[in-house]
Write an enzyme that holds these catalytic residues in place. Structure first.
Site, PDB file in Angstrom:
ATOM      1  N   HIS A   1       0.844  -1.201   0.000  1.00 45.46           N
ATOM      2  CA  HIS A   1       0.000   0.000   0.000  1.00 45.46           C
ATOM      3  C   HIS A   1       0.874   1.244   0.000  1.00 45.46           C
ATOM      4  CE1 HIS A   1      -0.029   1.676   4.196  1.00 45.46           C
ATOM      5  NE2 HIS A   1       0.185   0.425   4.589  1.00 45.46           N
TER       6      HIS A   1
ATOM      7  N   ASP B   1       5.496   3.027   7.147  1.00 48.85           N
ATOM      8  CA  ASP B   1       4.150   2.518   6.894  1.00 48.85           C
ATOM      9  C   ASP B   1       3.437   3.389   5.856  1.00 48.85           C
ATOM     10  OD1 ASP B   1       1.718   1.234   7.053  1.00 48.85           O
ATOM     11  OD2 ASP B   1       1.137   2.171   8.941  1.00 48.85           O
TER      12      ASP B   1
ATOM     13  N   GLU C   1      -5.457   1.966   1.930  1.00 52.26           N
ATOM     14  CA  GLU C   1      -5.333   0.806   2.814  1.00 52.26           C
ATOM     15  C   GLU C   1      -5.616   1.200   4.251  1.00 52.26           C
ATOM     16  OE1 GLU C   1      -3.106  -1.872   5.655  1.00 52.26           O
ATOM     17  OE2 GLU C   1      -2.955   0.300   5.315  1.00 52.26           O
ATOM     18  N   GLU C   2      -5.154   2.395   4.633  1.00 52.03           N
ATOM     19  CA  GLU C   2      -5.302   2.836   6.010  1.00 52.03           C
ATOM     20  C   GLU C   2      -6.760   3.064   6.400  1.00 52.03           C
ATOM     21  OE1 GLU C   2      -3.003   2.653   7.980  1.00 52.03           O
ATOM     22  OE2 GLU C   2      -1.066   3.085   7.047  1.00 52.03           O
TER      23      GLU C   2
ATOM     24  N   ASP D   1       4.189  -4.957   3.658  1.00 51.02           N
ATOM     25  CA  ASP D   1       3.647  -3.832   4.406  1.00 51.02           C
ATOM     26  C   ASP D   1       4.483  -3.631   5.665  1.00 51.02           C
ATOM     27  OD1 ASP D   1       2.128  -1.911   5.625  1.00 51.02           O
ATOM     28  OD2 ASP D   1       0.253  -3.054   5.633  1.00 51.02           O
TER      29      ASP D   1
ATOM     30  N   HIS E   1       1.968   5.273  12.726  1.00 51.44           N
ATOM     31  CA  HIS E   1       0.831   6.188  12.538  1.00 51.44           C
ATOM     32  C   HIS E   1       1.043   7.538  13.235  1.00 51.44           C
ATOM     33  CE1 HIS E   1      -2.455   3.061  11.264  1.00 51.44           C
ATOM     34  NE2 HIS E   1      -1.394   3.089  10.457  1.00 51.44           N
TER      35      HIS E   1
END
Length: 497
Positions: free
Chosen positions: A115, A127, A161-162, A190, A290
């Site tokens: 992603h 990420d 994706e998130e 990922d 994140h």
């Protein structure tokens, strides 16, 4: 990565017929050493894009479209056929980048993806700039080497994706069924550069016995190829569950084999894991998960380098291998002469037939086969209760007719499942033996004191030690732990040269 060592190890990789066509890996080209500097250069570009666009590369934000255009531009220049596939979610337009490399069997597609989006809180460099950059550099190396794969290679970078795997789900659900069936395997990468890295591989065969069950048939072989790579560089790995948190989810939900690597997110590294891999126990694999600090400073170069090489190893080993010749096979649609051996089991004896499904805390006897209507099954009837025709009282065995194996490298492939209730133990089992001038167990799956639902897996084993001999294949299953519920099935047995 030592190319000579990997070239040797490529000869050992076993990838399976059916969902993954069995291969003769000795014919595969040596995988390349992916340049860490090149991978990090892509991360620098993604960081610059985020910095220029409000600090992130999230769905519906200008930083995401700029990221997609960067990836697409590099692939266009390298000779890929690329598509910027748009979709809408939460009132915003998202994009998947799909890139096809010319050549290979269009009915046998190996797909590799990651992603591309970040969360709104930060630039998303680990990420998942890390997986996106590793896949991108592998694709560019395919072009530099003018690779002529046997499988058709397709690369993908997913949007949103998130927000719940929106881009990959859109892609998979909007493919016509015939096109979807051509995708035989999907590899997902990922978060492959976590600063406090672990080395996890998706548990395709459910050998860990935790969380979700095994992936679709062929997933175990994808896991094994990646395990082979890390073993070749002396890095121990552990399984990670198909928990649905990344873009393999829409693929496995449609029965497509999947695999991939992962270096950890917000989970805490244990003392045992720190002893195994180094790093800091009691700290998250990625403390910036994140968060705004997920920048180019949030990367473990060693983990990123190893995982980028793992991407290339899988692409070359699986995608460029030459399918072998099938010299003997039995799909159990007709009687090929298997005979039942004497055993101690009183019910659930092996038989060829059209199986009836049973359930007890999940599927136990599968009513579906991997091809046609029949398989080799332990007591094909369902009965009034799940335990009416399962294996009871000991061992049941069947043996094939005599098969003369060719000389040279010989492989035995088959589809299988072993299902049991939580009242089972490791005394219960499914075994495959080869009986020639000697007899050897070439495959074994033990039971456990845990519920295991039935799901078709595939396996390929090297039986070259029996080359030139007349052999029989023996399929054996046992309920040897008392009153436990045990079911097993075998299908599509093949001898490959």
């Amino acid at each position: 990565m030592r190319r000579r060592l990997l070239a040797v190890l490529a000869t050992l990789a076993l990838v399976l017929a059916g969902g993954l066509n069995a291969v003769t890996p000795a014919a595969a080209l040596a995988p390349p050493d992916i340049s860490l500097a090149n991978v990090k250069a892509h991360l620098t570009q993604l960081q610059s894009i985020a910095t220029a666009n409000g600090g992130n590369r999230a769905h519906g934000r200008p930083g995401y479209l700029a990221s997609a255009n960067y990836v697409k531009g590099r692939l266009d220049a390298a000779g890929f056929t690329t598509t910027l596939q748009s979709f809408t979610y939460n009132g915003a337009t998202g994009y998947n980048v799909i890139a096809d490399w010319p050549g290979g069997n269009p009915d046998d597609i190996l797909m590799v993806g990651a992603h591309l989006d970040s969360v709104t809180a930060g630039p998303g460099i680990n990420d998942n700039g890390s997986g996106s950059a590793a896949v991108l550099e592998t694709a560019l190396e395919v072009s530099r080497q003018a690779l002529q794969p046997t499988k058709h290679l397709r690369f993908a970078w997913w949007g949103a994706e998130e927000l719940g795997l929106r881009g990959s789900a859109f892609y998979v659900s909007n493919l016509p069924a015939a096109e979807r069936a051509r995708i035989k395997a999907y590899l997902n990468f990922d978060m492959v550069g976590s600063p406090n890295a672990g080395y996890f591989i998706y548990d395709g065969d459910d050998s860990d016995g935790t969380g979700s069950g095994p992936g679709p048939a062929g997933s175990a072989q994808l896991e094994r190829v990646l395990q082979d790579y890390f073993a070749s560089i002396g890095v121990p790995t552990r399984g990670t569950d198909f928990d649905g948190r990344s873009d393999y989810g829409p693929f496995i939900s449609r029965g497509i084999a999947a695999g991939g690597t992962f270096t950890g997110a917000e989970g805490i590294k244990s003392s045992a894991q720190a002893q195994l891999w180094g790093g800091t126990a009691g700290q998250a694999f990625d403390v910036c998960y994140h968060r705004s600090c997920d920048t180019t400073s949030n990367i473990n170069d060693n983990a990123l380098n190893r995982n980028a090489d793992a991407v290339a190893y899988a692409v070359w080993t699986i995608g460029a291998a030459v399918p072998p010749t099938v010299v003997w096979e039995d799909t159990f649609e007709t009687d090929r002469g298997w005979t039942r051996l004497s055993g101690t089991a009183t019910t659930g004896l092996w038989e060829r037939g059209d199986p009836e499904a049973t359930t007890s805390s999940g599927a136990k006897q599968l009513g579906t086969t991997t091809s046609g209507a029949n398989d080799l099954v332990t007591g094909r009837l369902a009965g009034a209760a799940a335990g009416d025709h399962d294996i009871d009282g000991g061992v049941t065995s069947m043996q094939s007719p005599a098969v003369t194996l060719p000389s040279g490298t010989v492989q035995l492939s088959f589809a299988w499942y072993l299902a049991h209730g939580s009242n089972a133990s490791n005394a219960d089992y499914l075994r495959i033996k080869v009986a020639g001038t000697t007899t050897a167990t070439v495959f074994e799956q033990l039971g456990a004191a845990a519920n295991r639902n039935g799901a078709w897996n595939t396996a390929t084993v090297n039986v070259s030690a029996f080359a030139g001999q007349s052999v029989r294949i023996v399929v054996e299953a046992a309920d040897a732990s008392g009153a436990s519920l045990v079911e097993a099935g075998v299908d599509d047995v093949k001898i490959l040269r």
